[in-house]
Design an enzyme around this catalytic site. Structure first.
Site, PDB file in Angstrom:
ATOM      1  N   LYS A   9      74.896  43.186 112.711  1.00 16.13           N
ATOM      2  CA  LYS A   9      74.717  43.936 113.963  1.00 16.13           C
ATOM      3  C   LYS A   9      75.042  43.051 115.177  1.00 16.13           C
ATOM      4  O   LYS A   9      75.188  41.822 115.045  1.00 16.13           O
ATOM      5  CB  LYS A   9      73.283  44.460 114.009  1.00 16.13           C
ATOM      6  CG  LYS A   9      72.967  45.483 112.895  1.00 16.13           C
ATOM      7  CD  LYS A   9      71.554  46.060 113.053  1.00 16.13           C
ATOM      8  CE  LYS A   9      71.250  47.083 111.973  1.00 16.13           C
ATOM      9  NZ  LYS A   9      69.911  47.732 112.183  1.00 16.13           N
ATOM     10  N   PHE A  57      63.575  56.395 118.660  1.00 15.99           N
ATOM     11  CA  PHE A  57      64.302  55.149 118.879  1.00 15.99           C
ATOM     12  C   PHE A  57      65.823  55.334 118.915  1.00 15.99           C
ATOM     13  O   PHE A  57      66.565  54.373 119.111  1.00 15.99           O
ATOM     14  CB  PHE A  57      63.936  54.104 117.799  1.00 15.99           C
ATOM     15  CG  PHE A  57      64.199  54.535 116.369  1.00 15.99           C
ATOM     16  CD1 PHE A  57      65.463  54.437 115.809  1.00 15.99           C
ATOM     17  CD2 PHE A  57      63.173  55.025 115.579  1.00 15.99           C
ATOM     18  CE1 PHE A  57      65.719  54.818 114.500  1.00 15.99           C
ATOM     19  CE2 PHE A  57      63.403  55.413 114.254  1.00 15.99           C
ATOM     20  CZ  PHE A  57      64.679  55.311 113.727  1.00 15.99           C
ATOM     21  N   ARG A  85      68.627  45.600  99.749  1.00 17.06           N
ATOM     22  CA  ARG A  85      67.425  45.920 100.542  1.00 17.06           C
ATOM     23  C   ARG A  85      66.370  44.826 100.351  1.00 17.06           C
ATOM     24  O   ARG A  85      65.659  44.481 101.286  1.00 17.06           O
ATOM     25  CB  ARG A  85      66.868  47.294 100.139  1.00 17.06           C
ATOM     26  CG  ARG A  85      67.810  48.474 100.360  1.00 17.06           C
ATOM     27  CD  ARG A  85      68.100  48.766 101.813  1.00 17.06           C
ATOM     28  NE  ARG A  85      66.916  48.997 102.584  1.00 17.06           N
ATOM     29  CZ  ARG A  85      66.896  49.671 103.745  1.00 17.06           C
ATOM     30  NH1 ARG A  85      68.011  50.202 104.244  1.00 17.06           N
ATOM     31  NH2 ARG A  85      65.790  49.810 104.431  1.00 17.06           N
ATOM     32  N   THR A  91      62.431  46.738 107.584  1.00 18.20           N
ATOM     33  CA  THR A  91      63.089  47.029 108.863  1.00 18.20           C
ATOM     34  C   THR A  91      62.552  46.144 109.990  1.00 18.20           C
ATOM     35  O   THR A  91      63.309  45.603 110.789  1.00 18.20           O
ATOM     36  CB  THR A  91      62.870  48.520 109.229  1.00 18.20           C
ATOM     37  OG1 THR A  91      63.260  49.323 108.123  1.00 18.20           O
ATOM     38  CG2 THR A  91      63.660  48.904 110.458  1.00 18.20           C
ATOM     39  N   ARG A 102      66.092  39.264 107.323  1.00 20.22           N
ATOM     40  CA  ARG A 102      65.475  39.744 108.567  1.00 20.22           C
ATOM     41  C   ARG A 102      64.294  38.854 108.974  1.00 20.22           C
ATOM     42  O   ARG A 102      64.130  38.539 110.150  1.00 20.22           O
ATOM     43  CB  ARG A 102      65.059  41.200 108.410  1.00 20.22           C
ATOM     44  CG  ARG A 102      66.250  42.161 108.515  1.00 20.22           C
ATOM     45  CD  ARG A 102      65.887  43.564 108.088  1.00 20.22           C
ATOM     46  NE  ARG A 102      66.885  44.562 108.489  1.00 20.22           N
ATOM     47  CZ  ARG A 102      66.866  45.825 108.083  1.00 20.22           C
ATOM     48  NH1 ARG A 102      65.917  46.247 107.260  1.00 20.22           N
ATOM     49  NH2 ARG A 102      67.800  46.667 108.488  1.00 20.22           N
ATOM     50  N   ASN A 112      67.490  43.770 114.319  1.00 14.72           N
ATOM     51  CA  ASN A 112      67.100  43.219 113.020  1.00 14.72           C
ATOM     52  C   ASN A 112      68.292  42.715 112.192  1.00 14.72           C
ATOM     53  O   ASN A 112      68.270  42.718 110.967  1.00 14.72           O
ATOM     54  CB  ASN A 112      66.232  44.224 112.250  1.00 14.72           C
ATOM     55  CG  ASN A 112      66.959  45.517 111.976  1.00 14.72           C
ATOM     56  OD1 ASN A 112      68.143  45.662 112.296  1.00 14.72           O
ATOM     57  ND2 ASN A 112      66.273  46.470 111.371  1.00 14.72           N
ATOM     58  N   HIS A 115      72.345  45.769 108.715  1.00 11.99           N
ATOM     59  CA  HIS A 115      72.128  47.075 108.079  1.00 11.99           C
ATOM     60  C   HIS A 115      72.394  46.969 106.586  1.00 11.99           C
ATOM     61  O   HIS A 115      73.276  46.222 106.164  1.00 11.99           O
ATOM     62  CB  HIS A 115      73.101  48.106 108.676  1.00 11.99           C
ATOM     63  CG  HIS A 115      73.170  49.385 107.907  1.00 11.99           C
ATOM     64  ND1 HIS A 115      72.247  50.399 108.063  1.00 11.99           N
ATOM     65  CD2 HIS A 115      74.025  49.805 106.925  1.00 11.99           C
ATOM     66  CE1 HIS A 115      72.542  51.383 107.215  1.00 11.99           C
ATOM     67  NE2 HIS A 115      73.617  51.051 106.525  1.00 11.99           N
TER      68      HIS A 115
HETATM   69  N1  UDP Z   1      64.925  51.177 114.270  1.00 13.88           N
HETATM   70  C1  UDP Z   1      64.248  50.976 115.477  1.00 13.88           C
HETATM   71  N2  UDP Z   1      62.929  51.374 115.547  1.00 13.88           N
HETATM   72  C2  UDP Z   1      62.258  51.931 114.516  1.00 13.88           C
HETATM   73  C3  UDP Z   1      62.960  52.126 113.302  1.00 13.88           C
HETATM   74  C4  UDP Z   1      64.292  51.742 113.215  1.00 13.88           C
HETATM   75  O1  UDP Z   1      64.812  50.485 116.444  1.00 13.88           O
HETATM   76  O2  UDP Z   1      61.064  52.261 114.644  1.00 13.88           O
HETATM   77  C5  UDP Z   1      66.333  50.761 114.173  1.00 13.88           C
HETATM   78  C6  UDP Z   1      66.536  49.467 113.402  1.00 13.88           C
HETATM   79  O3  UDP Z   1      67.644  48.749 113.974  1.00 13.88           O
HETATM   80  C7  UDP Z   1      66.853  49.982 112.019  1.00 13.88           C
HETATM   81  C8  UDP Z   1      67.696  51.219 112.325  1.00 13.88           C
HETATM   82  O4  UDP Z   1      67.055  51.774 113.495  1.00 13.88           O
HETATM   83  O5  UDP Z   1      67.533  49.026 111.231  1.00 13.88           O
HETATM   84  C9  UDP Z   1      67.744  52.278 111.244  1.00 13.88           C
HETATM   85  O6  UDP Z   1      66.417  52.603 110.869  1.00 13.88           O
HETATM   86  P1  UDP Z   1      65.998  52.721 109.332  1.00 13.88           P
HETATM   87  O7  UDP Z   1      64.640  53.344 109.288  1.00 13.88           O
HETATM   88  O8  UDP Z   1      67.092  53.373 108.575  1.00 13.88           O
HETATM   89  O9  UDP Z   1      65.836  51.177 108.912  1.00 13.88           O
HETATM   90  P2  UDP Z   1      66.699  50.275 107.896  1.00 13.88           P
HETATM   91  O10 UDP Z   1      67.209  51.178 106.795  1.00 13.88           O
HETATM   92  O11 UDP Z   1      67.797  49.630 108.696  1.00 13.88           O
HETATM   93  O12 UDP Z   1      65.712  49.248 107.382  1.00 13.88           O
HETATM   94 MG    MG Z   2      68.256  52.946 106.957  1.00 12.59          MG
END
Ligand code: UDP
Ligand code: MG
Length: 142
Positions: A9, A57, A85, A91, A102, A112, A115
């Site tokens: 990112k 968000f 993952r 996250t 992360r 974070n 992706h």
């Molecule tokens: N994100 C955020 N706030 C939140 C949850 C997610 O800013 O409360 C952002 C974060 O950059 C995250 C992305 O949105 O990686 C996608 O969210 P997801 O729940 O899919 O998390 P991921 O799969 O990336 O762990």
């Molecule tokens: Mg996701």
């Protein structure tokens, strides 16, 4: 072999941490089928994260993902999706396990670093979002 999409990112690229994160990914046994550097528009970032467009968000996420360059990577390995993952962690870096990407490099739940696709089906779809079939080159020396 299973496929997954990673995106380094804008926080990763902006802090010159591409090498450090790629090192972790390679050490975990992933073959990089393809990678490129892109600057997402707000439109493209919103399309990629469309599943989250009702979430509070979303606007900030789209702003962040279009704030600088990203490095999408098409990765392959046995059990690529679930293992990736685990490699990146939760996250929110504060909740991510010790030794995850992360936990070690990210500064906030939004910023974070990386992706990772959340299912095998999404891994294929998300790779298709960034790469054409002919860009996904197997390493014939492996
Ligand atoms: N994100 C955020 N706030 C939140 C949850 C997610 O800013 O409360 C952002 C974060 O950059 C995250 C992305 O949105 O990686 C996608 O969210 P997801 O729940 O899919 O998390 P991921 O799969 O990336 O762990
Ligand atoms: Mg996701």
């Amino acid at each position: 072999m299973e496929l997954t999409l990673a995106i380094l990112k804008p926080d990763c690229v902006g802090a010159n941490k591409i090498g450090k994160v790629v090192e972790r990914i390679e050490a975990a046994g992933y073959q990089i089928l393809s990678m490129k550097m892109v600057r997402l528009t707000k439109e493209t970032a919103g399309e990629f994260y469309a599943v989250h467009n009702e979430r509070p968000f979303f606007t900030d996420l789209v702003q962040f993902m279009s704030s600088g360059k990203c490095v999408p990577m098409a990765l392959t390995k046995k059990n690529a999706v679930a293992d990736f993952r685990k490699l990146i962690g939760a996250t929110d870096p504060a909740e991510a396990d010790q030794g995850t990407i992360r936990r070690d490099f990210a500064e906030s739940k939004q910023n974070n670093i990386v992706h990772g696709s959340d299912s095998v089906a999404n891994g294929k779809l998300e790779i298709g979002f960034f790469f054409s079939e002919k860009e996904l080159v197997e390493n014939n020396l492996a």
